[in-house]
Design a protein around this motif. Structure first.
Motif, PDB file in Angstrom:
ATOM      1  N   VAL A  14       0.854  -1.193   0.000  1.00 48.06           N
ATOM      2  CA  VAL A  14       0.000   0.000   0.000  1.00 48.06           C
ATOM      3  C   VAL A  14       0.888   1.241   0.000  1.00 48.06           C
ATOM      4  CG1 VAL A  14      -1.726   1.343   1.257  1.00 48.06           C
ATOM      5  CG2 VAL A  14      -1.850  -1.140   1.283  1.00 48.06           C
ATOM      6  N   ILE A  15       0.528   2.213  -0.834  1.00 46.04           N
ATOM      7  CA  ILE A  15       1.141   3.536  -0.748  1.00 46.04           C
ATOM      8  C   ILE A  15       0.017   4.520  -0.467  1.00 46.04           C
ATOM      9  CG2 ILE A  15       2.393   5.351  -1.962  1.00 46.04           C
ATOM     10  CD1 ILE A  15       3.897   3.251  -3.488  1.00 46.04           C
ATOM     11  N   GLN A  16       0.114   5.191   0.647  1.00 48.80           N
ATOM     12  CA  GLN A  16      -0.954   6.072   1.103  1.00 48.80           C
ATOM     13  C   GLN A  16      -1.033   7.352   0.250  1.00 48.80           C
ATOM     14  OE1 GLN A  16      -0.909   6.867   5.328  1.00 48.80           O
ATOM     15  NE2 GLN A  16      -0.398   4.746   5.853  1.00 48.80           N
ATOM     16  N   PRO A  17      -2.192   7.991   0.216  1.00 49.28           N
ATOM     17  CA  PRO A  17      -2.320   9.266  -0.498  1.00 49.28           C
ATOM     18  C   PRO A  17      -1.318  10.290   0.042  1.00 49.28           C
ATOM     19  CG  PRO A  17      -4.482   8.448   0.159  1.00 49.28           C
ATOM     20  CD  PRO A  17      -3.474   7.559   0.829  1.00 49.28           C
ATOM     21  N   GLY A  18      -0.733  11.033  -0.870  1.00 46.20           N
ATOM     22  CA  GLY A  18       0.260  12.037  -0.478  1.00 46.20           C
ATOM     23  C   GLY A  18       1.661  11.489  -0.365  1.00 46.20           C
ATOM     24  N   GLU A  19       1.835  10.166  -0.552  1.00 44.18           N
ATOM     25  CA  GLU A  19       3.160   9.558  -0.371  1.00 44.18           C
ATOM     26  C   GLU A  19       3.658   8.853  -1.629  1.00 44.18           C
ATOM     27  OE1 GLU A  19       2.907   7.138   3.160  1.00 44.18           O
ATOM     28  OE2 GLU A  19       2.888   8.896   4.478  1.00 44.18           O
TER      29      GLU A  19
END
Length: 513
Positions: A79-84
């Protein structure tokens, strides 16, 4: 479409200009880490484009973070979170809002968001990027500036969806870092020309196998695994090729994991471990008192040469039935480990120093046992100076478990190369000749010989290549009459020169005080 040589050279030059005082061996960890994060980010973004349908990733995440995370995990394994995302880092740089913590937080969140089934592939893969290191700068401000330069630089490199282009660039950079990292380069890199020879021999006649398992017990950057897979017709088909390997050096293990995925290998086809192969056999070993080792279609290896290892209490280890290698030289330990895990109809290729061909004592007994078991099918002598970490000449040994014949093919390819500044390079015609000769399995004058078991036995099981391939070239006979005439002519010229000198000397005038 592959990257051109000029483009690769420009990328390497540009990357190197940003390195500062960081040594190449350490610098590569940051560059490869950032490249890989960009690769994973773009993969996630491309997947999201087909899923969001007008929504933003931030909105989906805010509605139900756990559900959003689980959905991405099920498809990508991470998972890559929003903003990252990598593109978010670049946006922060462009708006003067970037800090080293942007990267640090993203890497922590990435590690926390790995799917359970994908942990073996992704866990700790960015651990070599020490963002608090003084090598990046003496304070947060200078470390932030260094990261900004690297991120902006990598953003300019087109890491598109074509894994061939991306993998080609990555492999090129691995080779360049190896060439500039001194003696320890061999810990992670096998020249592509050598990998190519091994791969073509391993896969010859087997390219159409619907399923194929590869194992490298000293995998380094994983280039041997990838090159071998590239000759299979099912290369790139999910689930068709399984990649297995072990690597003892953690940094190199991370490099190998990244390399496999940057070449488009799906995470669930990767099965590699950070472990000492000789001390820790592959996990599928003795279970409930029953030995049930995992077997592979192809085994390939370029292990460290003549390594010191702990050979105590190894007599009952099923891997070393032919004998225990001496403490100061683990060459035959690696060889027997690989052979032990080879399927009955499999094929193995391993790079070793010449000493394994003729050294005596325990190694001599192991060699004899392997020959009597018909395990050794070919010995290929390579030129010196083709590896970045050693100038010594090496060999490729080909082994099988269930051969019907007991002959051994010897190929002396030590003289076929192009001389370069510091190293020798195997040309394409040199590689093709080795493969063609191996497949024909026939004698070639001054180059190859198929030795019978009786010949080898007469040589006391010594496999030194010159005993079987005579590369001696007779010199042209000397014409003594011409030599005599030449000497007379030279004497005459010397006498004439002396006479001329004396005449000139007599003409000189000297004045006394």
């Amino acid at each position: 479409m592959a990257l051109t040589a000029d483009k690769k050279t420009l990328i390497w030059k540009t990357l190197n200009e940003t390195r500062g005082k960081i040594e190449p061996a350490e610098y590569k960890n940051y560059i490869f880490g950032l490249m890989f994060y960009k690769f994973l980010s773009e993969k996630a973004q491309n997947w999201l484009i087909g899923q969001l349908r007008g929504e933003t990733w931030a909105n989906i995440w805010n509605q139900n973070p756990e559900k959003a995370a689980a959905f991405m995990q099920s498809k990508l394994g991470y998972v890559i979170q929003p903003g990252e995302l990598f593109s978010d880092w670049q946006d922060a740089i462009n708006t003067d809002q970037f800090n080293v913590s942007n990267v640090a937080d993203a890497l922590v969140h990435f590690n926390q968001g790995i799917q359970k089934g994908a942990r073996a592939t992704f866990d700790g893969i960015f651990d070599d990027m020490d963002l608090s290191s003084s090598r990046l700068g003496s304070n947060t401000q200078t470390r932030t500036k260094t990261l900004m330069d690297w991120i902006s630089l990598i953003d300019q490199i087109e890491l598109n969806e074509d894994s061939d282009v991306l993998g080609d660039l990555y492999e090129y950079l691995i080779g360049m870092f190896a060439a500039n990292s001194g003696a320890k380069a061999g810990e992670f890199y096998t020249p592509h020309q050598v990998s190519d020879i091994m791969a073509r021999i391993l896969t010859a006649g087997r390219e159409d196998m619907p399923e194929y398992s590869l194992y490298d017990p000293a995998m380094g950057s994983g280039s041997l695994l990838l090159t071998t897979a590239s000759y299979m017709h099912n290369d790139g088909v999910r689930g068709a090729i399984k990649y297995y390997g072990q690597e003892v050096i953690t940094t190199t293990y991370n490099l190998g994991r990244i390399n496999l995925m940057m070449h488009g290998v799906e995470y669930n086809d990767i099965h590699i471990h950070n472990a000492d192969t000789l001390s820790s056999d592959w996990p599928d070993g003795v279970q409930s008192g029953v030995d049930s080792p995992r077997m592979f279609d192809a085994v390939m290896a370029n292990p460290p040469y003549s390594l010191n290892w702990d050979n105590t209490n190894r007599e009952d280890d099923q891997r070393f039935k032919a004998g225990v290698a001496p403490k100061s030289k683990a060459d035959f330990a690696f060889l027997q480990h690989g052979l032990y895990h080879l399927k009955q109809d499999g094929r193995m290729a391993i790079v070793l120093p010449h000493g394994v061909l003729f050294r005596g004592a325990a190694e001599g007994r192991i060699r004899q046992q392997l020959l009597e078991n018909r395990n050794i099918s070919a010995v290929i002598g390579l030129p010196e100076k083709i590896f970045t970490n050693t100038g010594i000449p090496t060999i490729i040994m080909i082994l099988e478990k269930n051969r019907k014949t007991d002959d051994v093919m010897f190929i002396d390819a030590s003289k076929g190369f192009e001389k370069q500044k510091n190293n020798n390079l195997l040309r394409q015609q040199d590689i093709d000749l080795i493969i063609e000769t191996y497949l024909k399995h026939e004698d070639v004058d001054k180059y190859a010989h198929v030795a019978t078991f009786d010949e080898i036995k007469e040589n006391d099981f010594n496999l030194n290549i010159p005993r079987y391939v005579d590369t001696f070239e007779e010199e042209e006979p000397i014409d003594l009459h011409k030599v005599d005439e030449s000497l007379i002519k030279i004497d005459k010229e010397i006498n004439e020169s002396k006479q001329t000198f004396n005449e000139l000397y007599q003409q000189l005038v000297s004045t006394e005080e």
